[in-house]
Design a protein around this motif. Structure first.
Motif, mmCIF file in Angstrom:
data_model
loop_
_atom_site.group_PDB
_atom_site.id
_atom_site.type_symbol
_atom_site.label_atom_id
_atom_site.label_comp_id
_atom_site.label_asym_id
_atom_site.label_seq_id
_atom_site.Cartn_x
_atom_site.Cartn_y
_atom_site.Cartn_z
ATOM 1 N N ALA A 21 -19.392 -41.796 0.201
ATOM 2 C CA ALA A 21 -18.990 -41.440 -1.165
ATOM 3 C C ALA A 21 -19.984 -42.011 -2.176
ATOM 4 O O ALA A 21 -20.380 -41.333 -3.130
ATOM 5 N N VAL A 22 -20.422 -43.243 -1.956
ATOM 6 C CA VAL A 22 -21.410 -43.867 -2.848
ATOM 7 C C VAL A 22 -22.741 -43.117 -2.760
ATOM 8 O O VAL A 22 -23.366 -42.819 -3.775
ATOM 9 N N ALA A 23 -23.163 -42.806 -1.532
ATOM 10 C CA ALA A 23 -24.435 -42.097 -1.343
ATOM 11 C C ALA A 23 -24.389 -40.698 -1.958
ATOM 12 O O ALA A 23 -25.357 -40.261 -2.579
ATOM 13 N N LEU A 24 -23.274 -39.992 -1.783
ATOM 14 C CA LEU A 24 -23.144 -38.651 -2.343
ATOM 15 C C LEU A 24 -23.154 -38.695 -3.871
ATOM 16 O O LEU A 24 -23.777 -37.849 -4.518
ATOM 17 N N LEU A 25 -22.506 -39.692 -4.443
ATOM 18 C CA LEU A 25 -22.543 -39.855 -5.898
ATOM 19 C C LEU A 25 -23.972 -40.121 -6.369
ATOM 20 O O LEU A 25 -24.448 -39.498 -7.328
ATOM 21 N N ALA A 26 -24.670 -41.027 -5.693
ATOM 22 C CA ALA A 26 -26.049 -41.342 -6.075
ATOM 23 C C ALA A 26 -26.945 -40.110 -5.950
ATOM 24 O O ALA A 26 -27.756 -39.827 -6.845
ATOM 25 N N ALA A 27 -26.803 -39.369 -4.849
ATOM 26 C CA ALA A 27 -27.616 -38.165 -4.652
ATOM 27 C C ALA A 27 -27.297 -37.111 -5.710
ATOM 28 O O ALA A 27 -28.204 -36.439 -6.225
ATOM 29 N N SER A 28 -26.035 -36.956 -6.043
ATOM 30 C CA SER A 28 -25.632 -35.971 -7.054
ATOM 31 C C SER A 28 -26.173 -36.335 -8.430
ATOM 32 O O SER A 28 -26.670 -35.472 -9.163
ATOM 33 N N ALA A 71 -28.805 -38.168 -8.997
ATOM 34 C CA ALA A 71 -30.260 -37.961 -8.933
ATOM 35 C C ALA A 71 -30.587 -36.478 -9.093
ATOM 36 O O ALA A 71 -31.540 -36.120 -9.796
ATOM 37 N N GLY A 72 -29.820 -35.617 -8.469
ATOM 38 C CA GLY A 72 -30.033 -34.176 -8.600
ATOM 39 C C GLY A 72 -29.856 -33.698 -10.025
ATOM 40 O O GLY A 72 -30.641 -32.883 -10.523
ATOM 41 N N LEU A 73 -28.824 -34.205 -10.693
ATOM 42 C CA LEU A 73 -28.619 -33.841 -12.096
ATOM 43 C C LEU A 73 -29.788 -34.313 -12.962
ATOM 44 O O LEU A 73 -30.255 -33.583 -13.848
ATOM 45 N N ALA A 74 -30.269 -35.520 -12.695
ATOM 46 C CA ALA A 74 -31.400 -36.046 -13.464
ATOM 47 C C ALA A 74 -32.654 -35.208 -13.219
ATOM 48 O O ALA A 74 -33.379 -34.875 -14.167
ATOM 49 N N ILE A 75 -32.911 -34.855 -11.973
ATOM 50 C CA ILE A 75 -34.098 -34.045 -11.653
ATOM 51 C C ILE A 75 -33.996 -32.672 -12.315
ATOM 52 O O ILE A 75 -34.962 -32.184 -12.909
ATOM 53 N N ALA A 76 -32.830 -32.055 -12.219
ATOM 54 C CA ALA A 76 -32.655 -30.740 -12.842
ATOM 55 C C ALA A 76 -32.840 -30.839 -14.351
ATOM 56 O O ALA A 76 -33.464 -29.974 -14.976
ATOM 57 N N GLY A 77 -32.327 -31.895 -14.941
ATOM 58 C CA GLY A 77 -32.491 -32.090 -16.378
ATOM 59 C C GLY A 77 -33.942 -32.300 -16.775
ATOM 60 O O GLY A 77 -34.414 -31.759 -17.768
ATOM 61 N N LEU A 78 -34.665 -33.075 -15.967
ATOM 62 C CA LEU A 78 -36.081 -33.323 -16.258
ATOM 63 C C LEU A 78 -36.925 -32.071 -16.093
ATOM 64 O O LEU A 78 -37.918 -31.888 -16.791
#
Length: 181
Positions: free
Chosen positions: A132-139, A141-148
């Protein structure tokens, strides 16, 4: 057998051997486990970024290593093995359910089956709480990458495995999995 299939089979065999060494020889995993896990995670990241595919051999190698690491940490007992494998089953099933719900709602795949297999392997390594922690971190990170990238969050295609595998490794390395005392 294709060259790629042979390489995957060889990598899996090496992971099984490393897993057995980690589980059976006290102290062997102190250096071997982090290095072997990092190599497999690097393979997953490279492949998923390059082609949006997580090779079966990579997911299987991660699962084999994860089982050896967990058995070394929790003891070589049937209960420890069942607990680790149950964590893998729960995490894989959870991501499979998300995959199916998305497909039924949108009519196309949003997650590949490689991501589901990766979730199962990660669940063996870090259990459901760590996953759950890893999935939250990955999600995140994905939002940040998409935003960037400036992409629309609804249409941006990102390789989840390339984000989830390192997040799972980080959760394990930092002991954030809730499995250790």
């Amino acid at each position: 057998m294709s060259r790629e299939t042979a390489l995957e089979a060889g990598a899996f065999a090496a992971a099984v051997a490393a897993s057995a060494l980690i589980a059976l020889k006290p102290g062997a995993g102190d250096v071997l486990a982090p290095v072997a896990l990092a190599l497999v995670v690097g393979w997953i990241v490279w492949s998923d970024v390059k082609s949006f595919i997580i090779p079966d051999g990579a997911a299987a190698a991660l699962g084999a290593l994860a089982l050896g690491v967990r058995l070394a940490a929790d003891g070589l007992t049937p209960a420890s093995a069942l607990f680790a494998l149950g964590g893998g089953l729960a995490c894989g099933a959870a991501l499979w359910a998300v995959r199916e719900i998305y497909y039924r709602a949108r009519g196309h795949d949003g997650l590949g089956f490689g991501d589901v297999k990766l979730a199962a392997a990660a669940g063996v390594l870090i259990g459901p709480a760590g996953f759950a922690v890893a999935l939250l971190a990955a999600s995140l990170a994905g939002l940040a990458i998409a935003g960037l990238r400036g992409g629309a969050l609804r249409t941006e295609k990102l390789p989840l495995g390339a984000l989830l595998a390192p997040a799972a490794l980080g959760v394990w390395a930092l002991g954030l999995d809730g499995l250790t005392g």
